[in-house]
Design a protein around this motif. Structure first.
Motif, mmCIF file in Angstrom:
data_model
loop_
_atom_site.group_PDB
_atom_site.id
_atom_site.type_symbol
_atom_site.label_atom_id
_atom_site.label_comp_id
_atom_site.label_asym_id
_atom_site.label_seq_id
_atom_site.Cartn_x
_atom_site.Cartn_y
_atom_site.Cartn_z
ATOM 1 N N LYS A 1 74.473 51.812 -38.034
ATOM 2 C CA LYS A 1 73.320 52.694 -38.104
ATOM 3 C C LYS A 1 72.279 52.128 -39.076
ATOM 4 O O LYS A 1 71.079 52.128 -38.788
ATOM 5 C CB LYS A 1 73.801 54.072 -38.580
ATOM 6 N N LYS A 2 72.752 51.602 -40.189
ATOM 7 C CA LYS A 2 71.875 51.017 -41.196
ATOM 8 C C LYS A 2 71.155 49.787 -40.640
ATOM 9 O O LYS A 2 69.959 49.592 -40.848
ATOM 10 C CB LYS A 2 72.695 50.638 -42.424
ATOM 11 N N LYS A 3 71.881 48.952 -39.895
ATOM 12 C CA LYS A 3 71.272 47.758 -39.292
ATOM 13 C C LYS A 3 70.197 48.137 -38.283
ATOM 14 O O LYS A 3 69.148 47.516 -38.216
ATOM 15 C CB LYS A 3 72.332 46.878 -38.636
ATOM 16 N N LYS A 4 70.468 49.157 -37.462
ATOM 17 C CA LYS A 4 69.475 49.614 -36.480
ATOM 18 C C LYS A 4 68.221 50.113 -37.178
ATOM 19 O O LYS A 4 67.108 49.854 -36.741
ATOM 20 C CB LYS A 4 70.056 50.729 -35.603
ATOM 21 N N LYS A 5 68.393 50.838 -38.272
ATOM 22 C CA LYS A 5 67.270 51.371 -39.022
ATOM 23 C C LYS A 5 66.417 50.242 -39.580
ATOM 24 O O LYS A 5 65.190 50.307 -39.557
ATOM 25 C CB LYS A 5 67.788 52.254 -40.159
ATOM 26 N N GLU A 6 67.061 49.175 -40.073
ATOM 27 C CA GLU A 6 66.332 48.022 -40.599
ATOM 28 C C GLU A 6 65.505 47.355 -39.508
ATOM 29 O O GLU A 6 64.383 46.936 -39.747
ATOM 30 C CB GLU A 6 67.303 47.011 -41.204
ATOM 31 N N LYS A 7 66.059 47.267 -38.305
ATOM 32 C CA LYS A 7 65.346 46.632 -37.194
ATOM 33 C C LYS A 7 64.103 47.415 -36.790
ATOM 34 O O LYS A 7 63.113 46.837 -36.384
ATOM 35 C CB LYS A 7 66.276 46.468 -35.985
ATOM 36 N N LYS A 8 64.150 48.745 -36.898
ATOM 37 C CA LYS A 8 63.020 49.579 -36.498
ATOM 38 C C LYS A 8 61.795 49.335 -37.363
ATOM 39 O O LYS A 8 60.675 49.473 -36.915
ATOM 40 C CB LYS A 8 63.393 51.061 -36.575
ATOM 41 N N HIS A 9 61.995 48.997 -38.622
ATOM 42 C CA HIS A 9 60.886 48.853 -39.549
ATOM 43 C C HIS A 9 60.219 47.485 -39.492
ATOM 44 O O HIS A 9 59.278 47.231 -40.225
ATOM 45 C CB HIS A 9 61.353 49.144 -40.977
ATOM 46 N N LEU A 10 60.706 46.602 -38.641
ATOM 47 C CA LEU A 10 60.095 45.283 -38.535
ATOM 48 C C LEU A 10 58.760 45.381 -37.818
ATOM 49 O O LEU A 10 58.601 46.148 -36.872
ATOM 50 C CB LEU A 10 61.000 44.336 -37.743
ATOM 51 N N ILE A 11 57.795 44.605 -38.268
ATOM 52 C CA ILE A 11 56.517 44.515 -37.565
ATOM 53 C C ILE A 11 56.557 43.213 -36.785
ATOM 54 O O ILE A 11 56.819 42.157 -37.346
ATOM 55 C CB ILE A 11 55.330 44.512 -38.547
ATOM 56 N N PHE A 12 56.321 43.295 -35.497
ATOM 57 C CA PHE A 12 56.407 42.121 -34.654
ATOM 58 C C PHE A 12 55.159 41.260 -34.758
ATOM 59 O O PHE A 12 54.081 41.754 -35.034
ATOM 60 C CB PHE A 12 56.657 42.532 -33.198
ATOM 61 N N THR A 13 55.334 39.982 -34.507
ATOM 62 C CA THR A 13 54.238 39.029 -34.587
ATOM 63 C C THR A 13 53.913 38.525 -33.189
ATOM 64 O O THR A 13 54.805 38.124 -32.450
ATOM 65 C CB THR A 13 54.637 37.831 -35.471
ATOM 66 N N LYS A 14 52.640 38.552 -32.843
ATOM 67 C CA LYS A 14 52.173 37.967 -31.587
ATOM 68 C C LYS A 14 51.483 36.658 -31.929
ATOM 69 O O LYS A 14 50.738 36.577 -32.905
ATOM 70 C CB LYS A 14 51.172 38.892 -30.894
ATOM 71 N N GLU A 15 51.702 35.646 -31.104
ATOM 72 C CA GLU A 15 51.105 34.347 -31.378
ATOM 73 C C GLU A 15 49.983 34.050 -30.395
ATOM 74 O O GLU A 15 50.126 34.253 -29.194
ATOM 75 C CB GLU A 15 52.178 33.248 -31.286
ATOM 76 N N MET A 16 48.871 33.577 -30.930
ATOM 77 C CA MET A 16 47.739 33.136 -30.124
ATOM 78 C C MET A 16 47.658 31.622 -30.293
ATOM 79 O O MET A 16 47.446 31.139 -31.414
ATOM 80 C CB MET A 16 46.435 33.771 -30.605
ATOM 81 N N ARG A 17 47.823 30.894 -29.214
ATOM 82 C CA ARG A 17 47.818 29.437 -29.292
ATOM 83 C C ARG A 17 46.447 28.881 -28.976
ATOM 84 O O ARG A 17 45.806 29.279 -28.009
ATOM 85 C CB ARG A 17 48.841 28.861 -28.313
ATOM 86 N N LEU A 18 46.038 27.953 -29.791
ATOM 87 C CA LEU A 18 44.751 27.289 -29.619
ATOM 88 C C LEU A 18 44.965 25.781 -29.681
ATOM 89 O O LEU A 18 46.037 25.319 -30.056
ATOM 90 C CB LEU A 18 43.788 27.698 -30.752
ATOM 91 N N THR A 19 43.923 25.036 -29.329
ATOM 92 C CA THR A 19 43.918 23.587 -29.557
ATOM 93 C C THR A 19 42.652 23.279 -30.344
ATOM 94 O O THR A 19 41.760 24.112 -30.449
ATOM 95 C CB THR A 19 43.911 22.779 -28.237
ATOM 96 N N SER A 20 42.570 22.090 -30.867
ATOM 97 C CA SER A 20 41.363 21.731 -31.618
ATOM 98 C C SER A 20 40.159 21.615 -30.676
ATOM 99 O O SER A 20 39.019 21.557 -31.123
ATOM 100 C CB SER A 20 41.576 20.423 -32.378
ATOM 101 N N GLN A 21 40.397 21.593 -29.366
ATOM 102 C CA GLN A 21 39.336 21.472 -28.366
ATOM 103 C C GLN A 21 38.996 22.807 -27.694
ATOM 104 O O GLN A 21 38.229 22.826 -26.731
ATOM 105 C CB GLN A 21 39.769 20.479 -27.268
ATOM 106 N N THR A 22 39.558 23.929 -28.163
ATOM 107 C CA THR A 22 39.307 25.229 -27.545
ATOM 108 C C THR A 22 37.818 25.569 -27.610
ATOM 109 O O THR A 22 37.193 25.439 -28.655
ATOM 110 C CB THR A 22 40.119 26.339 -28.259
#
Length: 175
Positions: free
Chosen positions: A77-98
């Motif tokens: 239960k404690k482990k599940k609670k810890e997982k809920k509080h995580l903020i997810f990261t989204k990645e935006m990929r670029l190149t130097s030529q974008t």
């Protein structure tokens, strides 16, 4: 699910798995006291509880009289609670030529992601000879920071790791 219980069992020795001759017994209704193992097992059994090895590194080892299955349940239960509080990261990929248009499009998409209370990571991967133009990548990342400065904080400033340069932005909303 069965495997997870086995993982916890490997971490804690219970009842007959305990090998020490003398243990320090603690519990809810017990004063901390040193007992021979057999007597500690008997006390735990009289209370209809399990004897669980809590700290095997000290002498004598510390054992606790408790309901082991309830203990495992609370750990899960404690482990599940810890997982809920995580903020997810989204990645935006670029190149130097974008191109400028593509960059602004990705910045607008990042705004939407930040508004949903998620982190955004802008990363630029340098392929082949483009590694020579790190300064272009850094300028692009600084432009992203500037455009999003009103709604974000910079968690990780422009950083280079091998052939990848990145920044991480977090939402800056007052709730």
């Amino acid at each position: 699910m069965r495997l997870k219980n086995n993982q916890y069992k490997k971490r804690y020795k219970i009842n007959s798995e305990i090998l020490a001759k003398v243990v320090r017994l603690v519990g809810k209704n017990l004063p901390p006291k040193i007992y021979p193992l057999e007597q500690a097992l008997k006390k735990a059994k009289d209370l209809k509880l399990d004897l669980v090895e809590i700290n095997p590194k000290v002498t004598p080892i510390v054992c606790k009289a408790m309901n082991y299955s309830k203990f495992l349940y609370n750990l899960k239960k404690k482990k599940k609670k810890e997982k809920k509080h995580l903020i997810f990261t989204k990645e935006m990929r670029l190149t130097s030529q974008t191109s400028r248009h593509d960059l602004y499009f990705k910045i607008e998409k990042a705004k939407q992601i930040l508004k949903s209370n998620k982190k955004v990571k802008f990363s630029i991967f340098f392929k082949g000879r483009s590694i020579r133009y790190k300064y272009l990548g850094k300028q692009m990342l600084l432009k992203c920071i500037k455009r999003l400065s009103q709604i974000t904080k910079v968690e990780i400033p422009p950083r280079m790791e091998e052939k990848k340069m990145f920044i991480v932005l977090i939402p800056n909303f007052k709730k």
